[in-house]
Design a protein around this motif. Structure first.
Motif, PDB file in Angstrom:
ATOM      1  N   THR A 199       2.158   2.435  -8.508  1.00 49.92           N
ATOM      2  CA  THR A 199       1.525   3.610  -7.660  1.00 49.92           C
ATOM      3  C   THR A 199       1.967   5.099  -7.961  1.00 49.92           C
ATOM      4  O   THR A 199       0.728   5.813  -8.246  1.00 49.92           O
ATOM      5  CB  THR A 199       2.168   3.185  -6.376  1.00 49.92           C
TER       6      THR A 199
ATOM      7  N   THR B  41       4.638   0.677  -1.403  1.00 50.52           N
ATOM      8  CA  THR B  41       5.853  -0.006  -0.434  1.00 50.52           C
ATOM      9  C   THR B  41       4.913  -1.563  -0.230  1.00 50.52           C
ATOM     10  O   THR B  41       3.700  -1.534   0.701  1.00 50.52           O
ATOM     11  CB  THR B  41       5.961   0.592   0.859  1.00 50.52           C
TER      12      THR B  41
ATOM     13  N   SER C   5       0.985  -1.084  -0.095  1.00 53.38           N
ATOM     14  CA  SER C   5      -0.112   0.133   0.117  1.00 53.38           C
ATOM     15  C   SER C   5       0.788   1.179  -0.056  1.00 53.38           C
ATOM     16  O   SER C   5       2.170   1.166   0.441  1.00 53.38           O
ATOM     17  CB  SER C   5      -0.870  -0.185   1.427  1.00 53.38           C
ATOM     18  N   GLY C   6       0.514   2.239  -0.655  1.00 56.03           N
ATOM     19  CA  GLY C   6       1.051   3.484  -0.701  1.00 56.03           C
ATOM     20  C   GLY C   6       2.610   3.309  -1.441  1.00 56.03           C
ATOM     21  O   GLY C   6       3.432   4.026  -1.341  1.00 56.03           O
TER      22      GLY C   6
ATOM     23  N   HIS D  71       4.488  -4.802   2.178  1.00 61.54           N
ATOM     24  CA  HIS D  71       4.068  -4.683   3.793  1.00 61.54           C
ATOM     25  C   HIS D  71       5.411  -5.501   4.269  1.00 61.54           C
ATOM     26  O   HIS D  71       5.778  -5.185   5.536  1.00 61.54           O
ATOM     27  CB  HIS D  71       3.009  -5.276   3.934  1.00 61.54           C
TER      28      HIS D  71
ATOM     29  N   LYS E 209       7.427  -2.405   4.657  1.00 57.79           N
ATOM     30  CA  LYS E 209       6.847  -1.625   5.826  1.00 57.79           C
ATOM     31  C   LYS E 209       6.786  -2.105   7.437  1.00 57.79           C
ATOM     32  O   LYS E 209       7.152  -1.376   8.252  1.00 57.79           O
ATOM     33  CB  LYS E 209       5.577  -1.323   5.448  1.00 57.79           C
TER      34      LYS E 209
ATOM     35  N   LYS F 143      -4.271   9.725  -4.438  1.00 57.47           N
ATOM     36  CA  LYS F 143      -3.297   9.794  -3.742  1.00 57.47           C
ATOM     37  C   LYS F 143      -2.459   8.634  -3.498  1.00 57.47           C
ATOM     38  O   LYS F 143      -2.997   7.395  -3.790  1.00 57.47           O
ATOM     39  CB  LYS F 143      -3.450  10.285  -2.250  1.00 57.47           C
ATOM     40  N   GLU F 144      -0.946   8.542  -3.509  1.00 57.05           N
ATOM     41  CA  GLU F 144      -0.378   7.302  -3.472  1.00 57.05           C
ATOM     42  C   GLU F 144      -0.774   6.442  -2.364  1.00 57.05           C
ATOM     43  O   GLU F 144      -0.738   5.163  -2.534  1.00 57.05           O
ATOM     44  CB  GLU F 144       1.015   7.730  -3.490  1.00 57.05           C
ATOM     45  N   GLU F 145      -1.136   7.009  -1.179  1.00 55.67           N
ATOM     46  CA  GLU F 145      -1.437   6.171  -0.119  1.00 55.67           C
ATOM     47  C   GLU F 145      -2.771   5.417  -0.317  1.00 55.67           C
ATOM     48  O   GLU F 145      -3.396   4.572   0.496  1.00 55.67           O
ATOM     49  CB  GLU F 145      -1.416   7.020   0.959  1.00 55.67           C
ATOM     50  N   TRP F 146      -3.578   5.950  -1.325  1.00 60.36           N
ATOM     51  CA  TRP F 146      -5.001   5.165  -1.519  1.00 60.36           C
ATOM     52  C   TRP F 146      -4.689   3.872  -2.426  1.00 60.36           C
ATOM     53  O   TRP F 146      -5.464   3.049  -2.663  1.00 60.36           O
ATOM     54  CB  TRP F 146      -5.703   5.829  -2.328  1.00 60.36           C
TER      55      TRP F 146
ATOM     56  N   TRP G 145      -9.465   0.223   7.688  1.00 58.57           N
ATOM     57  CA  TRP G 145      -8.805  -0.470   6.739  1.00 58.57           C
ATOM     58  C   TRP G 145      -9.554  -1.222   6.013  1.00 58.57           C
ATOM     59  O   TRP G 145      -9.193  -1.840   5.082  1.00 58.57           O
ATOM     60  CB  TRP G 145      -7.787  -1.551   7.585  1.00 58.57           C
TER      61      TRP G 145
ATOM     62  N   THR H  96      -3.429   0.155  -3.539  1.00 54.62           N
ATOM     63  CA  THR H  96      -3.022  -1.014  -2.976  1.00 54.62           C
ATOM     64  C   THR H  96      -2.667  -1.905  -4.283  1.00 54.62           C
ATOM     65  O   THR H  96      -3.334  -1.969  -5.145  1.00 54.62           O
ATOM     66  CB  THR H  96      -4.236  -1.853  -2.168  1.00 54.62           C
TER      67      THR H  96
END
Lengths: 72, 72, 72, 72, 72, 72
Positions: free
Chosen positions: B25, A56, A53-54, A58, A61, B35-38, F38, B40
């Motif tokens: 991403t 990277t 996610s984002g 896991h 992370k 946004k990158e954080e969205w 999440w 998956t």
């Protein structure tokens, strides 16, 4: 029908999966107007190397291994 | 959102998956306006016994094992 | 191979999808060691009534319609 | 195109998967008007802990192990 | 079980889908050792704007509309 | 994480989908040890022409239209 596919990080026990399955199946029967025996639930469990996610993985992370650490 | 599922033959390293995840991403953020954080990304890796094209399992077409041999 | 499925909110143009496809396909060829012609990308577009996060449908969170508003 | 994903209980041999792949691929070519070489078939095999129907995991319904026992 | 998901270009008739379903279901029963009534088949039909191969959307490769034209 | 995909016959209201989403999301938080924010739930709704069981399309088994009639 319905067919429900749950993708999640590896590391839950069979007991947790059974409890979750029961909860989903009952909710489907009550809310979606189907019979419990029509509901199928399948779990796809992912290693941390295979979920990102984002931007990277896991495994980078959160490290190797499983469980609730940070935002998984 | 978005949720991106990549199905591919087993055999890529975590480093390759990380690089690919980053590329996807960033492209999603720039082109799809998220946004990158969205974003998956999840990888489903397949043994050659479980992937077939043109009517033939890849374990028969390319032999056991992994990697870029022929049209995989 | 690979087969890439992109699930996202409705509302992107064909041009955006084409640009994203190109970016993914090139990244796959360079990083995953495959030929560009082996890469398939398919888009599943979702109405806000059919996508939920944190327990709430996006049609309730963000209203009807499409586009980048809030955390979609 | 088409891309066919078969989700089933673990325990079939490569030979069974090959025969099934051939049958599907030929049927697709004849009925759906596509060339055999366009058809991709991928198998997702499930442990009984990861497949549930009627609210119960198959590992509980049918015991551990694989094969045709009861309604799987 | 099994659950079979067929992703393909839009444009087949209900009759074609029925014939293909029958063929798959019979093959599953004979080869995979399951009962016909356990087999589920679902079709996901794609507009050409949502399917790409080799880095290009099929709406660009083959034009708008459906059917067997070129390599779809 | 988790990402939950619900495939079902067309015909449920947004309200039903919202209630089901809430029920699933709470169950996931309690049982699977994740935070509610999440959890993603996406619905794939199927026309009866695109869902078959036991070798027969549901449009043939149950007629056109939607809703709980017979074994859907």
């Amino acid at each position: 029908m319905p067919f429900i596919n749950v993708k999640l990080a590896k590391g839950r026990t069979a007991e947790q999966k059974q409890q979750f399955t029961e909860a989903i199946t009952k909710a489907a029967a009550q809310i979606l107007n189907v019979k419990e025996e029509w509901v199928t639930v399948v779990f796809d469990e992912y290693e941390r190397d295979n979920w990102a996610s984002g931007g990277t993985l896991h495994s980078i992370k959160f490290g190797e291994g499983f469980g609730k650490m940070g935002a998984e």
